[in-house]
Design a protein around this motif. Structure first.
Motif, PDB file in Angstrom:
ATOM      1  N   GLY A   8       0.815  -1.212   0.000  1.00 17.44           N
ATOM      2  CA  GLY A   8       0.000   0.000   0.000  1.00 17.44           C
ATOM      3  C   GLY A   8       0.845   1.256   0.000  1.00 17.44           C
ATOM      4  N   PRO A   9       0.239   2.390   0.366  1.00 19.94           N
ATOM      5  CA  PRO A   9       0.980   3.656   0.389  1.00 19.94           C
ATOM      6  C   PRO A   9       2.160   3.599   1.356  1.00 19.94           C
ATOM      7  CG  PRO A   9      -1.389   4.048   0.586  1.00 19.94           C
ATOM      8  CD  PRO A   9      -1.184   2.564   0.708  1.00 19.94           C
ATOM      9  N   PRO A  10       3.276   4.263   1.025  1.00 21.87           N
ATOM     10  CA  PRO A  10       4.452   4.236   1.888  1.00 21.87           C
ATOM     11  C   PRO A  10       4.215   5.052   3.159  1.00 21.87           C
ATOM     12  CG  PRO A  10       4.805   5.747   0.074  1.00 21.87           C
ATOM     13  CD  PRO A  10       3.486   5.079  -0.173  1.00 21.87           C
ATOM     14  N   LYS A  11       4.393   4.422   4.306  1.00 35.55           N
ATOM     15  CA  LYS A  11       4.154   5.117   5.571  1.00 35.55           C
ATOM     16  C   LYS A  11       4.932   4.434   6.686  1.00 35.55           C
ATOM     17  CE  LYS A  11       0.294   6.675   8.424  1.00 35.55           C
ATOM     18  NZ  LYS A  11      -0.020   7.962   7.873  1.00 35.55           N
ATOM     19  N   ILE A  12       5.434   5.243   7.595  1.00 33.75           N
ATOM     20  CA  ILE A  12       6.057   4.788   8.825  1.00 33.75           C
ATOM     21  C   ILE A  12       5.356   5.514   9.965  1.00 33.75           C
ATOM     22  CG2 ILE A  12       8.176   4.743  10.205  1.00 33.75           C
ATOM     23  CD1 ILE A  12       9.721   4.748   7.505  1.00 33.75           C
ATOM     24  N   LEU A  13       5.015   4.797  11.011  1.00 36.05           N
ATOM     25  CA  LEU A  13       4.395   5.401  12.190  1.00 36.05           C
ATOM     26  C   LEU A  13       5.229   5.018  13.402  1.00 36.05           C
ATOM     27  CD1 LEU A  13       2.002   6.924  13.540  1.00 36.05           C
ATOM     28  CD2 LEU A  13       0.889   4.676  13.773  1.00 36.05           C
ATOM     29  N   ARG A  14       5.642   6.024  14.167  1.00 35.38           N
ATOM     30  CA  ARG A  14       6.408   5.793  15.390  1.00 35.38           C
ATOM     31  C   ARG A  14       5.612   6.288  16.589  1.00 35.38           C
ATOM     32  NH1 ARG A  14      10.253   7.457  11.674  1.00 35.38           N
ATOM     33  NH2 ARG A  14      11.884   5.920  11.254  1.00 35.38           N
ATOM     34  N   LEU A  15       5.563   5.445  17.613  1.00 28.64           N
ATOM     35  CA  LEU A  15       4.911   5.775  18.872  1.00 28.64           C
ATOM     36  C   LEU A  15       6.003   5.871  19.929  1.00 28.64           C
ATOM     37  CD1 LEU A  15       2.007   3.161  18.670  1.00 28.64           C
ATOM     38  CD2 LEU A  15       2.052   5.495  17.746  1.00 28.64           C
ATOM     39  N   TYR A  16       6.287   7.077  20.368  1.00 28.44           N
ATOM     40  CA  TYR A  16       7.307   7.316  21.391  1.00 28.44           C
ATOM     41  C   TYR A  16       6.604   7.452  22.731  1.00 28.44           C
ATOM     42  CZ  TYR A  16      10.040   8.971  17.330  1.00 28.44           C
ATOM     43  OH  TYR A  16      10.673   9.084  16.133  1.00 28.44           O
ATOM     44  N   GLY A  17       7.209   6.917  23.786  1.00 25.02           N
ATOM     45  CA  GLY A  17       6.553   7.095  25.061  1.00 25.02           C
ATOM     46  C   GLY A  17       7.268   6.464  26.229  1.00 25.02           C
ATOM     47  N   THR A  18       6.485   6.309  27.272  1.00 25.54           N
ATOM     48  CA  THR A  18       6.953   5.701  28.506  1.00 25.54           C
ATOM     49  C   THR A  18       6.221   4.385  28.690  1.00 25.54           C
ATOM     50  OG1 THR A  18       7.311   7.884  29.459  1.00 25.54           O
ATOM     51  CG2 THR A  18       7.203   6.025  30.995  1.00 25.54           C
ATOM     52  N   GLY A  19       6.997   3.327  28.853  1.00 26.85           N
ATOM     53  CA  GLY A  19       6.410   2.002  28.990  1.00 26.85           C
ATOM     54  C   GLY A  19       6.501   1.485  30.411  1.00 26.85           C
ATOM     55  N   ARG A  20       5.583   0.582  30.709  1.00 27.94           N
ATOM     56  CA  ARG A  20       5.621  -0.096  32.002  1.00 27.94           C
ATOM     57  C   ARG A  20       5.327  -1.567  31.773  1.00 27.94           C
ATOM     58  NH1 ARG A  20       0.165  -0.392  33.967  1.00 27.94           N
ATOM     59  NH2 ARG A  20      -1.139   1.038  32.753  1.00 27.94           N
ATOM     60  N   VAL A  21       5.842  -2.387  32.667  1.00 30.08           N
ATOM     61  CA  VAL A  21       5.720  -3.831  32.577  1.00 30.08           C
ATOM     62  C   VAL A  21       4.628  -4.277  33.544  1.00 30.08           C
ATOM     63  CG1 VAL A  21       6.942  -6.027  32.840  1.00 30.08           C
ATOM     64  CG2 VAL A  21       8.191  -3.973  32.075  1.00 30.08           C
ATOM     65  N   VAL A  22       3.638  -4.979  33.026  1.00 32.19           N
ATOM     66  CA  VAL A  22       2.557  -5.511  33.859  1.00 32.19           C
ATOM     67  C   VAL A  22       2.688  -7.031  33.839  1.00 32.19           C
ATOM     68  CG1 VAL A  22       0.068  -5.593  34.255  1.00 32.19           C
ATOM     69  CG2 VAL A  22       1.094  -3.551  33.205  1.00 32.19           C
ATOM     70  N   VAL A  23       3.020  -7.610  34.993  1.00 31.85           N
ATOM     71  CA  VAL A  23       3.213  -9.060  35.097  1.00 31.85           C
ATOM     72  C   VAL A  23       1.959  -9.722  35.662  1.00 31.85           C
ATOM     73  CG1 VAL A  23       5.735  -8.885  35.295  1.00 31.85           C
ATOM     74  CG2 VAL A  23       4.333  -8.865  37.366  1.00 31.85           C
ATOM     75  N   PRO A  24       1.857 -11.056  35.533  1.00 33.10           N
ATOM     76  CA  PRO A  24       0.640 -11.745  35.975  1.00 33.10           C
ATOM     77  C   PRO A  24       0.198 -11.459  37.409  1.00 33.10           C
ATOM     78  CG  PRO A  24       1.932 -13.225  34.628  1.00 33.10           C
ATOM     79  CD  PRO A  24       2.769 -11.978  34.844  1.00 33.10           C
ATOM     80  N   ALA A  25       1.121 -11.156  38.315  1.00 32.03           N
ATOM     81  CA  ALA A  25       0.749 -10.888  39.709  1.00 32.03           C
ATOM     82  C   ALA A  25       0.213  -9.472  39.923  1.00 32.03           C
ATOM     83  CB  ALA A  25       1.957 -11.116  40.618  1.00 32.03           C
ATOM     84  N   ASP A  26       0.330  -8.602  38.918  1.00 26.88           N
ATOM     85  CA  ASP A  26      -0.097  -7.208  39.072  1.00 26.88           C
ATOM     86  C   ASP A  26      -1.604  -7.045  38.906  1.00 26.88           C
ATOM     87  OD1 ASP A  26       2.528  -6.386  39.408  1.00 26.88           O
ATOM     88  OD2 ASP A  26       2.785  -5.798  37.301  1.00 26.88           O
ATOM     89  N   PRO A  27      -2.193  -6.095  39.647  1.00 27.67           N
ATOM     90  CA  PRO A  27      -3.611  -5.787  39.442  1.00 27.67           C
ATOM     91  C   PRO A  27      -3.807  -5.295  38.004  1.00 27.67           C
ATOM     92  CG  PRO A  27      -2.739  -4.632  41.370  1.00 27.67           C
ATOM     93  CD  PRO A  27      -1.575  -5.265  40.670  1.00 27.67           C
ATOM     94  N   GLY A  28      -4.891  -5.626  37.419  1.00 24.26           N
ATOM     95  CA  GLY A  28      -5.173  -5.193  36.052  1.00 24.26           C
ATOM     96  C   GLY A  28      -4.674  -6.137  34.982  1.00 24.26           C
ATOM     97  N   PHE A  29      -3.772  -7.063  35.343  1.00 25.13           N
ATOM     98  CA  PHE A  29      -3.240  -7.981  34.333  1.00 25.13           C
ATOM     99  C   PHE A  29      -4.341  -8.812  33.671  1.00 25.13           C
ATOM    100  CE2 PHE A  29      -1.477 -12.025  32.913  1.00 25.13           C
ATOM    101  CZ  PHE A  29      -0.444 -11.603  32.098  1.00 25.13           C
ATOM    102  N   PRO A  30      -5.272  -9.421  34.436  1.00 23.47           N
ATOM    103  CA  PRO A  30      -6.306 -10.244  33.782  1.00 23.47           C
ATOM    104  C   PRO A  30      -7.148  -9.459  32.771  1.00 23.47           C
ATOM    105  CG  PRO A  30      -6.265 -10.705  36.133  1.00 23.47           C
ATOM    106  CD  PRO A  30      -5.374  -9.509  35.906  1.00 23.47           C
ATOM    107  N   GLU A  31      -7.465  -8.206  33.075  1.00 24.22           N
ATOM    108  CA  GLU A  31      -8.253  -7.394  32.139  1.00 24.22           C
ATOM    109  C   GLU A  31      -7.453  -7.070  30.885  1.00 24.22           C
ATOM    110  OE1 GLU A  31     -11.536  -6.481  31.955  1.00 24.22           O
ATOM    111  OE2 GLU A  31     -11.622  -7.963  33.564  1.00 24.22           O
ATOM    112  N   LEU A  32      -6.185  -6.747  31.046  1.00 21.84           N
ATOM    113  CA  LEU A  32      -5.336  -6.488  29.879  1.00 21.84           C
ATOM    114  C   LEU A  32      -5.227  -7.731  29.005  1.00 21.84           C
ATOM    115  CD1 LEU A  32      -2.397  -4.410  31.393  1.00 21.84           C
ATOM    116  CD2 LEU A  32      -3.957  -3.665  29.584  1.00 21.84           C
ATOM    117  N   LEU A  33      -5.058  -8.879  29.622  1.00 18.80           N
ATOM    118  CA  LEU A  33      -4.867 -10.128  28.893  1.00 18.80           C
ATOM    119  C   LEU A  33      -6.030 -10.441  27.958  1.00 18.80           C
ATOM    120  CD1 LEU A  33      -2.601 -12.210  28.818  1.00 18.80           C
ATOM    121  CD2 LEU A  33      -3.896 -13.559  30.467  1.00 18.80           C
TER     122      LEU A  33
END
Length: 191
Positions: A84-109
């Motif tokens: 398709g049309p030539p395009k690059i998209l970059r998402l810059y930001g701050t990331g965090r790690v959510v592991v299985p023991a963390d609250p909210g993990f089941p909803e994210l999954l």
């Protein structure tokens, strides 16, 4: 010409959804190695809201992204059009790690397709959303996803996965801490 976007609108979300491959880049705080990882399985990426995205982190040979994010949070995700049309998209930001023991993990999954060998979910709060031309990106045809990573994870029993994660996921190649011993003890998490 490139453009800065204040949010992930419907057009950008459609572009993201159409790409079978994306790239994740992180780096340690000081010196060390910059890491760039290709990610397949399009059902492992989701747009949560206008400035937040997440992806499913599956068992792998290293733990660079997790280690770097826990140290400094910096992350860039890149999508590029191979058709398709030539395009690059970059998402810059701050990331965090959510592991299985963390609250909210089941909803994210629930936001992802079915995959074995889930280590975590990486959530990114985007502070810069930018596109640019992909004039030099080649045209390539998508045939199919490789199923090897999922097959590999399904072949490992709990003890084998525990040993693999303990050997390969405790620290980055530069010695930055990655997953703790409790986090490398798999509990057979599937998305």
């Amino acid at each position: 010409m490139g453009k800065i976007h204040d949010r992930l609108d419907d057009r950008l979300r459609a572009f993201i959804g159409a790409q079978p491959l994306y790239f994740v880049a992180t780096a340690p705080e000081q010196g060390g190695h910059v890491n760039v990882s290709p990610k397949g399985y399009p059902d492992t990426f989701t747009v949560i809201d206008d400035t937040t995205v997440a992806y499913l982190d599956l068992d792998g040979s290293g733990v660079e992204t997790i280690a770097h994010l826990r140290q400094n949070g910096r992350i860039t995700i890149m999508f590029c059009a191979f058709s398709g049309p030539p395009k690059i998209l970059r998402l810059y930001g701050t990331g965090r790690v959510v592991v299985p023991a963390d609250p909210g993990f089941p909803e994210l999954l629930k936001r992802f397709g079915p995959h074995p060998g889930v280590r975590s979910v990486i959530v990114v709060d985007c502070d810069r959303i930018a596109d640019s031309c992909g004039y030099s990106v080649p045209f390539m045809s998508f045939e199919q996803d490789r199923s090897l990573l999922d097959e590999w994870a399904q072949r490992k029993d709990t003890q084998a996965r525990r040993a693999y994660r303990a050997k390969h996921n405790r620290e980055s190649i530069d010695g930055v801490p990655g997953l703790s011993p409790e986090e490398t003890d798999p509990v057979t998490v599937h998305s």
